[in-house]
Design a protein around this motif. Structure first.
Motif, PDB file in Angstrom:
ATOM      1  N   TYR A 352       0.829  -1.207   0.000  1.00 20.25           N
ATOM      2  CA  TYR A 352       0.000   0.000   0.000  1.00 20.25           C
ATOM      3  C   TYR A 352       0.862   1.255   0.000  1.00 20.25           C
ATOM      4  CZ  TYR A 352      -3.845  -3.157   1.111  1.00 20.25           C
ATOM      5  OH  TYR A 352      -4.764  -4.164   1.077  1.00 20.25           O
ATOM      6  N   SER A 353       1.969   1.193   0.713  1.00 19.56           N
ATOM      7  CA  SER A 353       2.854   2.359   0.751  1.00 19.56           C
ATOM      8  C   SER A 353       3.492   2.596  -0.612  1.00 19.56           C
ATOM      9  CB  SER A 353       3.938   2.178   1.816  1.00 19.56           C
ATOM     10  OG  SER A 353       4.847   1.170   1.439  1.00 19.56           O
ATOM     11  N   LEU A 354       3.829   1.500  -1.308  1.00 15.40           N
ATOM     12  CA  LEU A 354       4.425   1.631  -2.643  1.00 15.40           C
ATOM     13  C   LEU A 354       3.405   2.175  -3.639  1.00 15.40           C
ATOM     14  CD1 LEU A 354       6.388  -1.743  -2.730  1.00 15.40           C
ATOM     15  CD2 LEU A 354       7.317   0.537  -2.307  1.00 15.40           C
ATOM     16  N   LYS A 355       2.180   1.671  -3.521  1.00 14.25           N
ATOM     17  CA  LYS A 355       1.123   2.083  -4.445  1.00 14.25           C
ATOM     18  C   LYS A 355       0.819   3.575  -4.312  1.00 14.25           C
ATOM     19  CE  LYS A 355      -3.697   1.088  -5.629  1.00 14.25           C
ATOM     20  NZ  LYS A 355      -4.894   0.250  -5.309  1.00 14.25           N
ATOM     21  N   HIS A 356       0.792   4.076  -3.079  1.00 14.48           N
ATOM     22  CA  HIS A 356       0.404   5.468  -2.849  1.00 14.48           C
ATOM     23  C   HIS A 356       1.598   6.385  -2.570  1.00 14.48           C
ATOM     24  CE1 HIS A 356      -3.802   4.373  -2.890  1.00 14.48           C
ATOM     25  NE2 HIS A 356      -3.568   3.409  -2.019  1.00 14.48           N
ATOM     26  N   LYS A 357       2.817   5.819  -2.699  1.00 10.40           N
ATOM     27  CA  LYS A 357       4.053   6.599  -2.567  1.00 10.40           C
ATOM     28  C   LYS A 357       4.083   7.405  -1.263  1.00 10.40           C
ATOM     29  CE  LYS A 357       4.517   6.965  -7.591  1.00 10.40           C
ATOM     30  NZ  LYS A 357       4.615   7.854  -8.769  1.00 10.40           N
ATOM     31  N   ILE A 358       3.843   6.701  -0.169  1.00 11.75           N
ATOM     32  CA  ILE A 358       3.848   7.346   1.147  1.00 11.75           C
ATOM     33  C   ILE A 358       5.298   7.490   1.625  1.00 11.75           C
ATOM     34  CG2 ILE A 358       3.162   7.048   3.555  1.00 11.75           C
ATOM     35  CD1 ILE A 358       0.702   5.656   2.622  1.00 11.75           C
ATOM     36  N   PRO A 359       5.673   8.647   2.154  1.00 12.45           N
ATOM     37  CA  PRO A 359       7.025   8.814   2.710  1.00 12.45           C
ATOM     38  C   PRO A 359       7.297   7.777   3.791  1.00 12.45           C
ATOM     39  CG  PRO A 359       5.904  10.931   2.520  1.00 12.45           C
ATOM     40  CD  PRO A 359       4.882   9.882   2.204  1.00 12.45           C
ATOM     41  N   CYS A 360       8.538   7.357   3.879  1.00 15.18           N
ATOM     42  CA  CYS A 360       8.917   6.260   4.773  1.00 15.18           C
ATOM     43  C   CYS A 360       8.502   6.523   6.223  1.00 15.18           C
ATOM     44  CB  CYS A 360      10.428   6.032   4.692  1.00 15.18           C
ATOM     45  SG  CYS A 360      10.993   4.628   5.680  1.00 15.18           S
ATOM     46  N   ASP A 361       8.745   7.715   6.724  1.00 16.83           N
ATOM     47  CA  ASP A 361       8.412   8.024   8.123  1.00 16.83           C
ATOM     48  C   ASP A 361       6.910   7.956   8.359  1.00 16.83           C
ATOM     49  OD1 ASP A 361      11.076   8.354   8.660  1.00 16.83           O
ATOM     50  OD2 ASP A 361      11.033  10.557   8.572  1.00 16.83           O
ATOM     51  N   ASP A 362       6.139   8.490   7.410  1.00 18.58           N
ATOM     52  CA  ASP A 362       4.674   8.445   7.538  1.00 18.58           C
ATOM     53  C   ASP A 362       4.175   7.005   7.480  1.00 18.58           C
ATOM     54  OD1 ASP A 362       4.681  11.152   7.701  1.00 18.58           O
ATOM     55  OD2 ASP A 362       3.794  11.529   5.731  1.00 18.58           O
ATOM     56  N   PHE A 363       4.788   6.201   6.591  1.00 16.61           N
ATOM     57  CA  PHE A 363       4.391   4.794   6.485  1.00 16.61           C
ATOM     58  C   PHE A 363       4.631   4.060   7.798  1.00 16.61           C
ATOM     59  CE2 PHE A 363       5.968   0.419   5.665  1.00 16.61           C
ATOM     60  CZ  PHE A 363       4.752  -0.160   5.385  1.00 16.61           C
ATOM     61  N   MET A 364       5.774   4.291   8.407  1.00 13.48           N
ATOM     62  CA  MET A 364       6.091   3.619   9.671  1.00 13.48           C
ATOM     63  C   MET A 364       5.101   4.016  10.752  1.00 13.48           C
ATOM     64  SD  MET A 364       8.574   1.638   8.967  1.00 13.48           S
ATOM     65  CE  MET A 364       9.028   1.145  10.631  1.00 13.48           C
ATOM     66  N   GLU A 365       4.777   5.300  10.800  1.00 14.27           N
ATOM     67  CA  GLU A 365       3.844   5.779  11.819  1.00 14.27           C
ATOM     68  C   GLU A 365       2.446   5.208  11.605  1.00 14.27           C
ATOM     69  OE1 GLU A 365       1.902  10.000  13.422  1.00 14.27           O
ATOM     70  OE2 GLU A 365       3.589  10.038  12.017  1.00 14.27           O
ATOM     71  N   LEU A 366       1.971   5.273  10.357  1.00 12.12           N
ATOM     72  CA  LEU A 366       0.634   4.780  10.056  1.00 12.12           C
ATOM     73  C   LEU A 366       0.557   3.267  10.229  1.00 12.12           C
ATOM     74  CD1 LEU A 366      -2.235   5.072   9.070  1.00 12.12           C
ATOM     75  CD2 LEU A 366      -1.393   5.228   6.718  1.00 12.12           C
ATOM     76  N   SER A 367       1.579   2.555   9.766  1.00 18.01           N
ATOM     77  CA  SER A 367       1.586   1.100   9.889  1.00 18.01           C
ATOM     78  C   SER A 367       1.484   0.673  11.347  1.00 18.01           C
ATOM     79  CB  SER A 367       2.859   0.508   9.277  1.00 18.01           C
ATOM     80  OG  SER A 367       2.878   0.679   7.894  1.00 18.01           O
ATOM     81  N   LYS A 368       2.210   1.362  12.196  1.00  8.69           N
ATOM     82  CA  LYS A 368       2.185   1.021  13.620  1.00  8.69           C
ATOM     83  C   LYS A 368       0.785   1.191  14.192  1.00  8.69           C
ATOM     84  CE  LYS A 368       4.708   1.938  17.912  1.00  8.69           C
ATOM     85  NZ  LYS A 368       5.776   2.749  18.563  1.00  8.69           N
ATOM     86  N   GLU A 369       0.112   2.271  13.791  1.00  9.46           N
ATOM     87  CA  GLU A 369      -1.255   2.525  14.266  1.00  9.46           C
ATOM     88  C   GLU A 369      -2.219   1.458  13.741  1.00  9.46           C
ATOM     89  OE1 GLU A 369      -2.491   4.793  16.237  1.00  9.46           O
ATOM     90  OE2 GLU A 369      -1.062   6.448  16.364  1.00  9.46           O
ATOM     91  N   VAL A 370      -2.125   1.152  12.458  1.00 11.01           N
ATOM     92  CA  VAL A 370      -3.029   0.180  11.836  1.00 11.01           C
ATOM     93  C   VAL A 370      -2.806  -1.214  12.411  1.00 11.01           C
ATOM     94  CG1 VAL A 370      -3.593  -1.005   9.671  1.00 11.01           C
ATOM     95  CG2 VAL A 370      -3.319   1.477   9.701  1.00 11.01           C
TER      96      VAL A 370
END
Length: 529
Positions: A352-370
């Protein structure tokens, strides 16, 4: 599970390219039937007349949306301008890496195809006589050469039924190696499949039933589909009955009993009046049957109740949320589907992060929450990943805050199916645990529940069997999403007036009810935990 790549949009496993007048009513018809019988989604052009000078957009789309193409190179294949254009498109897709091409040399010499000799050379020479074809002929020759250089099958001096079986087996194996990884985000699937295959004891000639059980959204159906695709080539007849419990509710038992043998024997108009003949045919076949989402023992009793109905070596795979249903039917081999651990959940979310090109830091933060919210349930990860990762940082933070008070309905609907299958007393026990007793000592809670007349021993057993609760260190435990589902059921009893709900657990609601003296006309429970 979540889609992971552009190939997930493909509609067909196989595109069949053939010269109609040569093989439509014999070899290709038999091959098509055999592919479909093994659950391979195959495109075949039913238009017997080739119209126009250019292949249709629909045909181009079918080629592009297929994982592989089988090209039946028969004697008159090259005489068709239409088929040669089709072949050029197939080769184009092959070169781009979008599909595999599998040639069958049907009563022709592969070297004649490769070097444009014999009947193929004559057909190409005839095309060259038409000035309109001059620019295309070389392209057609190149396509024929490239396909003829691929590894395929030479039908000469071969037993045709055995050849077709060999082709279908090869296609299944190739699909297994590509489609599982290409079409679905199947994290951690290999270890699960190995364990289930051990339970299936495929080397044994005995009849065997195997169960896959666990809570809703845990991935039981996905796992069963992966196993089905991998082993179906080893059986004479196969069928995958998806969501059979829902079919029972919608269509009734009689319709289900009619539908079952028709699908298994690949005969839509099967005459159910000759039941003895149908049973005899099934008794002689080694079959693979998957009954997905079984929620009523009558399904097992009426569809696969007697092992004498099927041939030696047959296997029945049952997915269910209810462990007791398996045990009561004598299914002793079963696998409990497991939740993802943190690393697996992170891997699942990565596309999902690759598909929507989410910045690495934001991906880590969001992934942890999800991951924290989903607690290893693939369904929850899929639902949240599909829309949260397409939002801005501010939007997904807002959505996560919202989830704390308003659960996601897609997730809730799936989980609630298990609750709907409980009787009234079991529902009350479940709601009490969800609202008040999660993490409490089992014996202490049972004493309270028995005081309410809820027959706690059998009720708690039913909740465990349906994967709604677990017991750990004698404490009643429940997945947070299931607890949310239970509390949401209570909240829906009265959205605006908490005093009209059957249970109150949130301190602000309790304070509000007591302050305003609600509930005088309605009995409800208030616990201070």
């Amino acid at each position: 599970m979540a889609s992971a790549a552009p190939s997930s949009q493909r509609r067909y496993d196989v595109f069949l390219s053939f010269r109609g007048e040569d093989t439509r009513n014999n070899f290709t018809a038999h091959l098509y039937h055999a592919l479909c019988q093994k659950g391979i989604n195959t495109f075949i052009d039913d238009d017997k007349l080739e119209r126009g000078q250019v292949i249709s957009p629909a045909l181009v789309a079918a080629i592009e949306n297929s994982m592989s193409s089988i090209v039946v190179l028969s004697e008159n294949y090259a005489s068709s301008r239409w088929r040669l254009q089709e072949l050029v498109k197939i080769v184009e897709c092959m070169k781009s890496g979008r599909q595999r091409v599998l040639p069958i040399f049907y009563h022709v010499d592969p070297s004649d195809v490769r070097r444009h000799r014999g009947i193929f050379g004559k057909a190409l020479a005839k095309h060259e006589e038409n000035s309109e074809n001059m620019e295309s002929v070389q392209t057609w020759k190149d396509a024929l050469t490239q396909v003829a250089n691929l590894s395929g099958w030479d039908s000469r001096n071969k037993n045709e039924p055995l050849l077709i079986k060999e082709i279908v087996t090869d296609v299944l194996n190739k699909l297994l190696s590509t489609s599982i990884s290409d079409t679905e985000n199947l994290v951690g699937i290999d270890a699960c499949m190995q364990e289930i295959e051990m339970q299936l004891c495929l080397e044994s000639g005995d009849f065997l039933m195997v169960g896959i059980w666990g809570m809703g959204g845990i991935g039981k159906t996905t796992l069963a589909k992966a196993i089905y695709r991998k082993i179906s080539s080893q059986f004479e007849a196969c069928c995958f009955f998806e969501n059979v419990g829902e079919d029972l509710a919608k269509e009734g038992l009689i319709r289900l009993q009619q539908k079952f043998p028709s699908q298994l024997l690949e005969e839509p108009n099967l005459n159910m009046k000759v039941l003895t003949s149908i049973k005899r045919r099934l008794h002689l076949k080694k079959v693979l049957i998957v009954l997905d989402n079984v929620n009523d023992p009558i399904i097992l009793k009426c569809l696969v109740g007697n092992q004498d109905w099927f041939g030696q070596g047959s296997r029945i795979i049952i997915t269910t949320r209810d462990q007791r249903l398996l045990i009561s039917h004598g299914v002793l081999n079963y696998y409990e589907a497991q939740r993802f651990n943190y690393d697996e959940a992170s891997e699942f979310l990565a596309p999902y992060s690759l598909k929507h090109k989410i910045p690495c830091d934001d991906f880590m933060e969001l992934s942890k929450e999800v991951i924290g919210y989903a607690q290893g349930v693939p369904l929850a990860l899929e639902v949240l990943g599909s829309f949260l990762f397409s939002m801005t940082k501010e939007e997904w933070r807002n959505q996560l805050d919202k989830l704390k008070s308003t659960p996601n309905m897609k997730i809730q609907e799936v989980l609630k199916v298990s609750y709907d299958g409980l009787d009234d007393k079991e529902k009350n026990i479940f709601l009490d645990i969800a609202c008040f007793f999660k993490g409490e000592d089992k014996d202490y809670v049972m004493e309270i529940l028995d005081g309410c007349g809820f027959f706690s021993l059998s009720g708690i057993r039913a909740l465990i069997d349906k994967s709604l609760i677990t017991i750990s260190s004698n404490e009643l435990m429940m997945h947070d999403l299931i607890q949310e589902m239970g509390r949401e059921i209570v909240r829906q009893q009265s959205l605006e007036e908490p005093g009209k709900r059957s249970r109150l657990w949130f301190h602000e609601d309790i304070y509000d009810v007591l302050k305003k003296k609600y509930g005088k006309s309605k009995k409800y429970e208030i616990y201070f935990m």
